[in-house]
Design an enzyme around this catalytic site. Structure first.
Site, short mmCIF file in Angstrom:
data_model
loop_
_atom_site.label_atom_id
_atom_site.label_comp_id
_atom_site.label_asym_id
_atom_site.label_seq_id
_atom_site.Cartn_x
_atom_site.Cartn_y
_atom_site.Cartn_z
N ARG A 46 7.80 -7.51 -23.92
CA ARG A 46 8.84 -7.04 -23.15
C ARG A 46 9.41 -5.73 -23.47
O ARG A 46 10.46 -5.37 -23.17
CB ARG A 46 9.87 -7.85 -22.51
CG ARG A 46 9.32 -9.01 -21.81
CD ARG A 46 10.46 -9.65 -20.97
NE ARG A 46 10.01 -10.80 -20.02
CZ ARG A 46 10.03 -12.05 -20.57
NH1 ARG A 46 10.37 -12.54 -21.69
NH2 ARG A 46 9.28 -12.85 -19.74
N LYS B 2 7.34 9.40 -19.64
CA LYS B 2 6.43 8.72 -18.52
C LYS B 2 5.20 8.27 -19.38
O LYS B 2 4.51 9.06 -20.32
CB LYS B 2 5.91 9.78 -17.58
CG LYS B 2 6.90 10.32 -16.74
CD LYS B 2 6.30 11.14 -15.69
CE LYS B 2 7.28 11.73 -14.62
NZ LYS B 2 6.59 12.49 -13.78
N GLU C 157 0.59 24.36 -19.18
CA GLU C 157 2.13 23.83 -18.97
C GLU C 157 2.99 24.53 -19.71
O GLU C 157 4.12 24.44 -19.36
CB GLU C 157 1.64 22.45 -19.79
CG GLU C 157 0.93 21.32 -19.08
CD GLU C 157 1.21 20.75 -17.94
OE1 GLU C 157 2.60 20.92 -17.23
OE2 GLU C 157 0.39 19.86 -17.24
N LYS D 48 11.99 21.18 -20.99
CA LYS D 48 11.53 19.76 -20.59
C LYS D 48 12.86 18.73 -20.87
O LYS D 48 13.05 18.01 -20.13
CB LYS D 48 10.40 19.39 -20.93
CG LYS D 48 9.94 17.72 -20.52
CD LYS D 48 8.49 17.47 -20.18
CE LYS D 48 8.34 16.28 -19.58
NZ LYS D 48 7.16 15.75 -19.55
N GLU E 260 13.08 10.94 -12.30
CA GLU E 260 12.38 11.64 -11.24
C GLU E 260 12.91 11.35 -9.78
O GLU E 260 12.03 11.31 -8.88
CB GLU E 260 10.90 11.70 -11.26
CG GLU E 260 10.23 13.01 -10.50
CD GLU E 260 8.81 12.86 -10.88
OE1 GLU E 260 8.38 13.27 -11.94
OE2 GLU E 260 7.99 12.94 -9.74
N ARG F 69 13.49 16.30 -11.69
CA ARG F 69 12.38 16.44 -12.47
C ARG F 69 11.04 16.61 -11.81
O ARG F 69 10.02 16.85 -12.47
CB ARG F 69 12.18 14.90 -13.11
CG ARG F 69 10.93 14.67 -14.22
CD ARG F 69 11.26 13.56 -15.00
NE ARG F 69 10.15 13.39 -15.88
CZ ARG F 69 10.00 12.56 -17.03
NH1 ARG F 69 11.03 11.89 -17.24
NH2 ARG F 69 9.10 12.44 -17.67
N ASN G 264 6.50 18.82 -11.67
CA ASN G 264 4.94 18.69 -11.13
C ASN G 264 4.43 20.15 -10.30
O ASN G 264 3.46 20.05 -9.76
CB ASN G 264 5.02 17.43 -9.95
CG ASN G 264 5.56 16.27 -10.68
OD1 ASN G 264 5.21 16.05 -11.65
ND2 ASN G 264 6.31 15.51 -9.96
N HIS H 33 0.88 20.30 -9.57
CA HIS H 33 0.28 19.12 -10.07
C HIS H 33 -0.61 18.57 -8.57
O HIS H 33 -1.52 17.81 -8.77
CB HIS H 33 1.12 18.15 -10.67
CG HIS H 33 1.30 18.31 -12.15
ND1 HIS H 33 1.67 19.85 -12.61
CD2 HIS H 33 0.83 17.70 -13.22
CE1 HIS H 33 1.82 19.79 -13.70
NE2 HIS H 33 1.29 18.46 -14.47
N HIS I 32 -3.90 17.47 -9.35
CA HIS I 32 -4.65 15.96 -9.36
C HIS I 32 -5.68 15.84 -8.34
O HIS I 32 -6.64 15.17 -8.77
CB HIS I 32 -3.23 15.03 -9.16
CG HIS I 32 -2.30 14.76 -10.20
ND1 HIS I 32 -1.36 14.01 -10.22
CD2 HIS I 32 -2.56 15.17 -11.57
CE1 HIS I 32 -0.71 14.26 -11.29
NE2 HIS I 32 -1.43 14.84 -12.40
N HIS J 243 -6.94 18.33 -17.38
CA HIS J 243 -5.77 18.52 -16.73
C HIS J 243 -4.92 19.96 -16.52
O HIS J 243 -4.61 20.31 -15.51
CB HIS J 243 -4.91 17.52 -17.15
CG HIS J 243 -3.53 17.55 -16.76
ND1 HIS J 243 -3.25 16.93 -15.36
CD2 HIS J 243 -2.31 17.81 -17.15
CE1 HIS J 243 -1.91 17.11 -15.12
NE2 HIS J 243 -1.20 17.72 -16.25
N1 GLY Z 1 4.55 15.67 -16.70
C1 GLY Z 1 5.75 15.67 -15.84
C2 GLY Z 1 6.89 14.72 -16.29
O1 GLY Z 1 6.80 14.38 -17.28
O2 GLY Z 1 7.99 14.57 -15.30
#
Ligand code: GLY
Length: 388
Positions: free
Chosen positions: A139, A161, A203, A244, A254, A258, A262, A265, A269, A283
């Site tokens: 957990r 993430k 990025e 960031k 998010e 946040r 993206n 993206h 994606h 990517h």
């Molecule tokens: N790569 C986007 C984020 O971490 O929110």
């Protein structure tokens, strides 16, 4: 330009290289990102400082292991930190249910307990996979990110993430699980293939395009030194982490800002999915084309000056990144040269809500906005023109 939240003048290692520390301000879950040449050599001491008495398991892939596993094991041993190793295959296919099971079972077999640590040693795939395994084993076990690609150092290792891919799409299974420490040794980038470095640079440029025009201008002026490995490289990484960290600290889950991260993206994606998450498109390359499309769509919608959209395209192109759909390997193959197929792939993305597309668009170079209700037909027609 943004300034770093905290700079350490302490040497990073016996070699005397300088380090920069950026703190991710998440109250009782705050953590440091340590950036600099040679900082990996002090990983063991740093782990003892944040978690005295822990056992560790290093999760890595075969290619990273060939260069960096032994040095990491050595620093841990020198600091008296017991470690075991879990080595998996490389590439996006590793972010799967099967490999998650393999890593989770190996962590349990290695007797990693709740107060121990998982060390993710690798690029974004390893960070996402090992972080997710850490979030579910017993957990939740704490973990440390040791990113070994530019992309992982400036993006995926920061912010918590974690996850794996589903056959339905990228990153559809996962958890928010913050690391307790990130150690980004810029020396490891010396062994990174040039294409991977370029992909990660997309990025870096993203932070300028989305939120900091002065940083973007600085990147335009310093791109050569960033690529050749001079001090500008460390600074670009530190500034990216700082950008960031600030966004993550104000919107960890998010629910708002946040999503700005993206940028590029939604298109990116879809292109990655269309190319089967393969080496045909990394990517960061998808993000590069996606950022250009987002800038051009913003200009077409009258939100952004066409000259600013062209500046984004020029900078990414000068960095050797793809900026047009037609540059994707195997462009003519099914799914790519077809606006409807790309729209179907975008509909699978997490950024879709009840049929309306969410896009990150630009009001200015350095000022991205979240637009929640983009009309799909507008995007489809725009893509059809780009493909024509
Ligand atoms: N790569 C986007 C984020 O971490 O929110």
């Amino acid at each position: 330009m943004i300034s770093l939240s905290r700079n350490s003048t302490a040497p990073a290692s016996a070699s005397g290289d300088a380090e920069t520390i950026v703190n991710v301000g998440l109250d009782d879950r705050a953590y440091d990102i340590v950036i600099g040449r040679g900082v990996l050599r002090s990983l063991g001491e740093r782990i003892v400082a944040v978690r005295p008495g822990v056992r560790t398991a290093i999760v890595t892939d075969r290619s990273v292991a060939a260069h960096w596993l032994e040095p990491v094991e050595a620093t841990l041993a020198d600091a008296g930190v017991p470690s075991s190793r879990i080595v998996v295959g490389e590439g996006e296919a590793t972010k799967s249910y099967q490999v998650l099971e393999q890593v989770s079972e190996a962590l349990i077999a290695a007797k990693i307990e709740r107060n121990d640590l998982v060390i993710a040693l690798g690029g974004g795939v390893i960070g996402d996979l090992a972080g997710f395994a850490a979030s579910i084993v017993r957990r939740g076990v704490d973990f440390v990110q040791v990113p070994t690609t530019l992309l992982a150092q400036v993006d995926s290792s920061v912010g918590g993430k974690t996850g794996i891919n589903s056959p339905h799409g990228k990153n559809l299974l996962g958890a928010f699980h913050q690391p307790v420490l990130v150690v980004a040794d810029t020396e490891v980038l010396d062994t990174l293939p040039e294409r991977q470095f370029r992909a990660g640079y997309a990025e870096v440029a993203k932070y300028g395009v989305l939120g900091d025009a002065a940083f973007f201008a600085w990147l335009e002026a310093n791109r050569d030194e960033i690529f050749s490995g001079g001090p500008a490289r460390e600074r670009a990484i530190a500034e990216s982490c700082r950008a960031k960290a600030a966004i993550v600290a104000r919107d960890e889950r998010e629910t708002g800002d946040r999503a700005l991260l993206n940028l590029g993206h939604t298109f990116g994606h879809a292109l990655e999915a269309a190319t089967g998450f393969s080496d045909r498109l990394f990517h960061g390359e998808g993000v590069s084309i996606g950022m250009v499309l987002a800038a051009e769509l913003s200009a077409e919608l009258g939100m952004l000056d066409a000259g600013d959209a062209a500046r984004v395209t020029r900078h990414l192109s000068e960095a050797g990144l793809p900026t047009r759909l037609q540059e994707v390997a195997g462009f003519a193959q099914e799914g790519l040269a077809d606006a409807d197929a790309l729209m179907a792939l975008m509909a699978q993305d997490k950024k879709v809500k009840r049929g309306r597309l969410t896009f990150i668009l630009l009001k200015a170079l350095g000022e991205a906005v979240i637009v929640n209700d983009v009309e799909p037909q507008t995007v489809r027609n725009f893509l059809a023109r780009k493909l024509g």
